[in-house]
Scaffold this motif. Structure first.
Motif, PDB file in Angstrom:
ATOM      1  N   ALA A 104       0.809  -1.230   0.000  1.00 14.72           N
ATOM      2  CA  ALA A 104       0.000   0.000   0.000  1.00 14.72           C
ATOM      3  C   ALA A 104       0.838   1.275   0.000  1.00 14.72           C
ATOM      4  CB  ALA A 104      -0.976  -0.005   1.172  1.00 14.72           C
ATOM      5  N   GLN A 105       1.996   1.230  -0.655  1.00 14.17           N
ATOM      6  CA  GLN A 105       2.870   2.396  -0.674  1.00 14.17           C
ATOM      7  C   GLN A 105       3.013   3.055  -2.042  1.00 14.17           C
ATOM      8  OE1 GLN A 105       4.378   3.698   2.241  1.00 14.17           O
ATOM      9  NE2 GLN A 105       2.841   2.283   3.023  1.00 14.17           N
ATOM     10  N   CYS A 106       2.687   2.350  -3.133  1.00 14.81           N
ATOM     11  CA  CYS A 106       2.967   2.912  -4.459  1.00 14.81           C
ATOM     12  C   CYS A 106       1.746   3.507  -5.148  1.00 14.81           C
ATOM     13  CB  CYS A 106       3.611   1.863  -5.358  1.00 14.81           C
ATOM     14  SG  CYS A 106       2.481   0.593  -5.958  1.00 14.81           S
ATOM     15  N   GLY A 107       0.544   3.060  -4.795  1.00 13.85           N
ATOM     16  CA  GLY A 107      -0.672   3.618  -5.364  1.00 13.85           C
ATOM     17  C   GLY A 107      -1.179   2.955  -6.631  1.00 13.85           C
ATOM     18  N   VAL A 149      -0.414  12.281 -20.730  1.00 13.28           N
ATOM     19  CA  VAL A 149       0.174  12.112 -19.401  1.00 13.28           C
ATOM     20  C   VAL A 149       0.926  10.793 -19.302  1.00 13.28           C
ATOM     21  CG1 VAL A 149      -0.382  11.801 -16.949  1.00 13.28           C
ATOM     22  CG2 VAL A 149      -1.513  13.600 -18.268  1.00 13.28           C
ATOM     23  N   ILE A 150       0.397   9.772 -19.908  1.00 12.92           N
ATOM     24  CA  ILE A 150       0.928   8.417 -19.745  1.00 12.92           C
ATOM     25  C   ILE A 150       2.247   8.251 -20.489  1.00 12.92           C
ATOM     26  CG2 ILE A 150       0.448   5.986 -20.224  1.00 12.92           C
ATOM     27  CD1 ILE A 150      -2.561   6.806 -20.066  1.00 12.92           C
ATOM     28  N   GLN A 151       3.206   7.651 -19.799  1.00 15.46           N
ATOM     29  CA  GLN A 151       4.428   7.238 -20.470  1.00 15.46           C
ATOM     30  C   GLN A 151       4.376   5.718 -20.557  1.00 15.46           C
ATOM     31  OE1 GLN A 151       7.933   9.418 -19.491  1.00 15.46           O
ATOM     32  NE2 GLN A 151       9.274   7.849 -20.292  1.00 15.46           N
ATOM     33  N   CYS A 152       4.826   4.976 -19.555  1.00 20.17           N
ATOM     34  CA  CYS A 152       4.711   3.516 -19.642  1.00 20.17           C
ATOM     35  C   CYS A 152       3.288   3.072 -19.330  1.00 20.17           C
ATOM     36  CB  CYS A 152       5.716   2.824 -18.735  1.00 20.17           C
ATOM     37  SG  CYS A 152       5.186   2.575 -17.017  1.00 20.17           S
ATOM     38  N   GLY A 153       2.595   3.818 -18.464  1.00 19.50           N
ATOM     39  CA  GLY A 153       1.189   3.563 -18.184  1.00 19.50           C
ATOM     40  C   GLY A 153       0.891   2.684 -16.991  1.00 19.50           C
ATOM     41  N   TYR A 154       1.873   2.017 -16.430  1.00 20.78           N
ATOM     42  CA  TYR A 154       1.591   1.049 -15.377  1.00 20.78           C
ATOM     43  C   TYR A 154       0.902   1.672 -14.167  1.00 20.78           C
ATOM     44  CZ  TYR A 154       1.822  -3.213 -12.763  1.00 20.78           C
ATOM     45  OH  TYR A 154       1.469  -4.337 -12.077  1.00 20.78           O
ATOM     46  N   CYS A 155       1.331   2.822 -13.741  1.00 19.66           N
ATOM     47  CA  CYS A 155       0.782   3.457 -12.541  1.00 19.66           C
ATOM     48  C   CYS A 155      -0.477   4.261 -12.819  1.00 19.66           C
ATOM     49  CB  CYS A 155       1.819   4.372 -11.906  1.00 19.66           C
ATOM     50  SG  CYS A 155       2.158   5.866 -12.886  1.00 19.66           S
ATOM     51  N   GLN A 156      -0.812   4.444 -14.059  1.00 20.97           N
ATOM     52  CA  GLN A 156      -1.821   5.448 -14.394  1.00 20.97           C
ATOM     53  C   GLN A 156      -3.231   5.130 -13.933  1.00 20.97           C
ATOM     54  OE1 GLN A 156      -1.051   8.558 -15.320  1.00 20.97           O
ATOM     55  NE2 GLN A 156       1.021   7.804 -14.992  1.00 20.97           N
ATOM     56  N   SER A 157      -3.619   3.869 -13.823  1.00 20.85           N
ATOM     57  CA  SER A 157      -4.959   3.607 -13.298  1.00 20.85           C
ATOM     58  C   SER A 157      -5.044   4.113 -11.862  1.00 20.85           C
ATOM     59  CB  SER A 157      -5.325   2.127 -13.406  1.00 20.85           C
ATOM     60  OG  SER A 157      -4.438   1.318 -12.665  1.00 20.85           O
ATOM     61  N   GLY A 158      -4.013   3.887 -11.072  1.00 24.13           N
ATOM     62  CA  GLY A 158      -3.993   4.403  -9.704  1.00 24.13           C
ATOM     63  C   GLY A 158      -3.934   5.921  -9.658  1.00 24.13           C
ATOM     64  N   GLN A 159      -3.169   6.508 -10.573  1.00 23.06           N
ATOM     65  CA  GLN A 159      -3.083   7.974 -10.642  1.00 23.06           C
ATOM     66  C   GLN A 159      -4.450   8.569 -10.989  1.00 23.06           C
ATOM     67  OE1 GLN A 159      -0.350   9.671  -9.867  1.00 23.06           O
ATOM     68  NE2 GLN A 159       1.362   8.291 -10.212  1.00 23.06           N
TER      69      GLN A 159
END
Length: 151
Positions: free
Chosen positions: A41-44, A94-104
């Motif tokens: 629960a630290q990266c989002g 906004v998206i580069q690799c996209g992995y974190c973007q659903s959380g963002q």
């Protein structure tokens, strides 16, 4: 059996109550837009909404959700705010690799639902802990500002 409300739909599944919501979403229900990142629960990356509040699903036991409404990245676009955030993300690339973007996106939509006109400090506070390894933080902030205008 555990009954949960996901994206406006009641779903039943037979899992242990201590199973993290993330695994129910991804492995049982096939909603793979919510990502596994760190598992602590630290990266989002695993952020979803529970009754409109951004929460980390990797550490949230499904039994703790109860009958509250869960919204995932697959469902957030059906709200005016979620759709505005998604459109801004696309318009500003906004998206580069996209992995974190659903959380963002989920964190940004929760922010705008509670604070329709956030300043930079409010954006930084709400988005802290949502890690982007590609470093698109400037574009994320601009995306939130653009979505605030449209929502």
């Amino acid at each position: 059996m555990v009954e949960i409300n996901i994206n406006g739909e009641r779903r039943e599944t037979s899992v242990d109550g201590d199973t993290p919501l993330l695994w129910v979403l991804r492995d049982i229900l096939g909603l793979t837009g919510t990502k596994f990142g760190c598992g602590i629960a630290q990266c989002g990356a695993c952020t979803v909404h529970v009754d409109g509040e951004a929460v980390r699903s990797c550490r949230l036991p499904v039994s703790a959700v109860g009958k509250r409404a869960i919204t995932t990245i697959e469902g957030v676009g059906s709200t005016a705010i979620g759709a505005a955030v998604q459109k801004a993300w696309l318009d500003l690339e906004v998206i580069q690799c996209g992995y974190c973007q659903s959380g963002q996106i989920m964190a940004a939509a929760a922010l705008l639902a509670s604070n329709p006109k956030p300043d930079d400090d409010a954006i930084d506070a709400a988005m802290s802990g949502n890690i982007c390894r590609c470093g698109t933080y400037v574009r994320i902030r601009e995306g939130i500002k653009q979505a605030a205008i449209r929502a």
